[in-house]
Design a protein around this motif. Structure first.
Motif, PDB file in Angstrom:
ATOM      1  N   MET A  64      22.425   6.757  13.927  1.00 49.40           N
ATOM      2  CA  MET A  64      23.274   7.889  14.311  1.00 49.40           C
ATOM      3  C   MET A  64      22.764   8.457  15.631  1.00 49.40           C
ATOM      4  O   MET A  64      21.746   8.013  16.167  1.00 49.40           O
ATOM      5  CB  MET A  64      23.233   8.973  13.239  1.00 49.40           C
ATOM      6  N   LYS A  65      23.466   9.469  16.132  1.00 50.27           N
ATOM      7  CA  LYS A  65      23.057  10.131  17.367  1.00 50.27           C
ATOM      8  C   LYS A  65      22.695  11.596  17.101  1.00 50.27           C
ATOM      9  O   LYS A  65      23.192  12.220  16.157  1.00 50.27           O
ATOM     10  CB  LYS A  65      24.171  10.046  18.414  1.00 50.27           C
ATOM     11  N   ALA A  66      21.818  12.101  17.959  1.00 57.73           N
ATOM     12  CA  ALA A  66      21.397  13.494  17.884  1.00 57.73           C
ATOM     13  C   ALA A  66      21.065  13.977  19.288  1.00 57.73           C
ATOM     14  O   ALA A  66      20.893  13.172  20.214  1.00 57.73           O
ATOM     15  CB  ALA A  66      20.188  13.644  16.959  1.00 57.73           C
ATOM     16  N   ILE A  67      20.979  15.299  19.443  1.00 58.74           N
ATOM     17  CA  ILE A  67      20.582  15.887  20.725  1.00 58.74           C
ATOM     18  C   ILE A  67      19.064  15.950  20.796  1.00 58.74           C
ATOM     19  O   ILE A  67      18.413  16.596  19.965  1.00 58.74           O
ATOM     20  CB  ILE A  67      21.177  17.297  20.896  1.00 58.74           C
ATOM     21  N   LEU A  68      18.494  15.288  21.798  1.00 60.69           N
ATOM     22  CA  LEU A  68      17.057  15.259  22.004  1.00 60.69           C
ATOM     23  C   LEU A  68      16.698  15.999  23.293  1.00 60.69           C
ATOM     24  O   LEU A  68      17.526  16.131  24.204  1.00 60.69           O
ATOM     25  CB  LEU A  68      16.559  13.817  22.074  1.00 60.69           C
ATOM     26  N   VAL A  69      15.466  16.472  23.351  1.00 58.56           N
ATOM     27  CA  VAL A  69      14.982  17.211  24.520  1.00 58.56           C
ATOM     28  C   VAL A  69      14.150  16.279  25.388  1.00 58.56           C
ATOM     29  O   VAL A  69      13.179  15.672  24.919  1.00 58.56           O
ATOM     30  CB  VAL A  69      14.138  18.429  24.094  1.00 58.56           C
ATOM     31  N   ASN A  70      14.532  16.161  26.651  1.00 61.10           N
ATOM     32  CA  ASN A  70      13.770  15.349  27.598  1.00 61.10           C
ATOM     33  C   ASN A  70      12.505  16.077  28.045  1.00 61.10           C
ATOM     34  O   ASN A  70      12.323  17.270  27.775  1.00 61.10           O
ATOM     35  CB  ASN A  70      14.643  15.033  28.826  1.00 61.10           C
ATOM     36  N   ASP A  71      11.637  15.365  28.745  1.00 60.07           N
ATOM     37  CA  ASP A  71      10.383  15.962  29.212  1.00 60.07           C
ATOM     38  C   ASP A  71      10.611  17.148  30.135  1.00 60.07           C
ATOM     39  O   ASP A  71       9.784  18.073  30.185  1.00 60.07           O
ATOM     40  CB  ASP A  71       9.531  14.907  29.941  1.00 60.07           C
ATOM     41  N   ASP A  72      11.726  17.136  30.866  1.00 63.81           N
ATOM     42  CA  ASP A  72      12.018  18.247  31.773  1.00 63.81           C
ATOM     43  C   ASP A  72      12.844  19.355  31.103  1.00 63.81           C
ATOM     44  O   ASP A  72      13.391  20.220  31.764  1.00 63.81           O
ATOM     45  CB  ASP A  72      12.739  17.730  33.022  1.00 63.81           C
TER      46      ASP A  72
END
Length: 327
Positions: free
Chosen positions: A1-9
């Protein structure tokens, strides 16, 4: 599935993650909508980690459909596959699916859309906790709800009114005051024109002193306001957006028997959260279904535009809740 992830920035991306594996006491919810909370922004900034065992991605409240159930969830609850539900999560709502313990679920109220239902669990549970459990508020009491244009205020004010409470709230401008007229607060204080300290003193002198205050601002003004409450009043701190320090006359606190209460929903035990949700369904959902209390939706955006949705909260543009639609 897909989810909202937080990038390093700290930017956000909609990306692949493993599918949830439900435990015996859990159900799998196909998420249709997820509502935003300020805690999501704090988690994105690295200041509010999810509880142990929760997914890394954000999201505290969702609405959707049950698509799978564990054996214990089947045996201990009346839920069925296909039921429309809204749910309170420790995290993980910005996704296509979520594993949820059966007692963290509530039915979608009869007259609510999925977007409206997604805006109920966290905000309504927080409102109920602070009004009735921490605040022990009663019909005929007076409530001070600071930051009247916030998503939480859009729930607390009508909920308090539906139970016979008089409500004072604060906003920054006349424009914002006009935008929250539908909440029917008894007195809206525009703090750029009126001094809230003087208003509370006037209310106390006129026999309408504040019995319960729910404060997400804190700061210098909190210490000045707390001197003008009824005997035995409760000042409930849920955040400190205007500053973490204030100056208080302690004699005033003990002479008036005023209680200062720190309160967050997320820190409560799962058992306490389940109790709050059960009481919500019993005591507040009938008022949702009659329209006396209803979520205020400021804007809905697709889940792929989560960053734009967060920007609305960062800029303080919303009057009511911002909701992400997944399906």
């Amino acid at each position: 599935m897909k989810a909202i992830l937080v990038n390093d920035d700290r930017s956000l991306r909609w990306d692949n993650v493993p599918n949830p594996q439900i435990k015996s006491e859990e159900v799998l919810v196909e998420i249709h909508a997820a509502a935003l909370n300020r805690a999501d922004l704090m988690q994105r900034e690295g200041d509010y980690p999810p509880p142990p065992g929760c997914p890394d991605w954000m999201g505290l409240e969702i609405a959707g459909v049950i698509v799978e159930m564990g054996d214990e969830a089947k045996a201990k609850s009346d839920w069925k596959i296909g039921d429309k539900v809204c749910a309170l999560l420790g995290g993980g709502g910005y996704a296509e699916y979520a594993a949820v313990k059966y007692d963290m679920l509530m039915p979608v109220p009869a007259n609510c859309s999925m977007a409206e239902a997604a805006a109920i669990p966290e905000a309504f549970a927080t409102a109920y906790l602070n009004l009735f459990i921490e605040g022990n508020i009663k019909s005929g009491n007076t409530l001070l709800m600071n930051a009247g244009a916030s998503g939480l205020a859009s729930v607390i004010i009508p909920m308090a009114k539906a139970f016979g409470v008089r409500v004072i709230t604060t906003v920054l401008t006349d424009e914002i005051a006009n935008s929250i007229k539908h909440l029917n607060a008894d007195r809206v204080v525009v703090t750029t024109k009126e001094d809230i300290v003087e208003v509370l003193k006037e209310e106390l002198d006129n026999g309408h002193g504040v019995d319960v205050a729910i404060d997400c601002l804190g700061g210098e003004v909190m210490g000045k306001c707390i001197h003008y409450l009824t005997h035995g009043a409760r000042w409930i701190m849920i955040a400190a957006l205007a500053g973490q320090k204030t100056e208080i006359d302690l004699k005033n606190i003990y002479v008036r028997n005023v209680r200062i209460v720190g309160s967050t929903l997320r820190s409560r035990t799962p058992e306490m959260k389940a109790q709050i949700l059960a009481e919500l369904v019993k005591n507040v959902f009938p008022k949702i279904e009659t329209g006396e209390v209803k979520p205020t939706i400021y804007k809905t955006l697709p889940i792929t535009e989560a960053e734009a949705a967060h920007d609305i909260l960062y800029k303080g543009q919303n009057v009511g809740k911002v909701v992400l639609t997944v399906r």
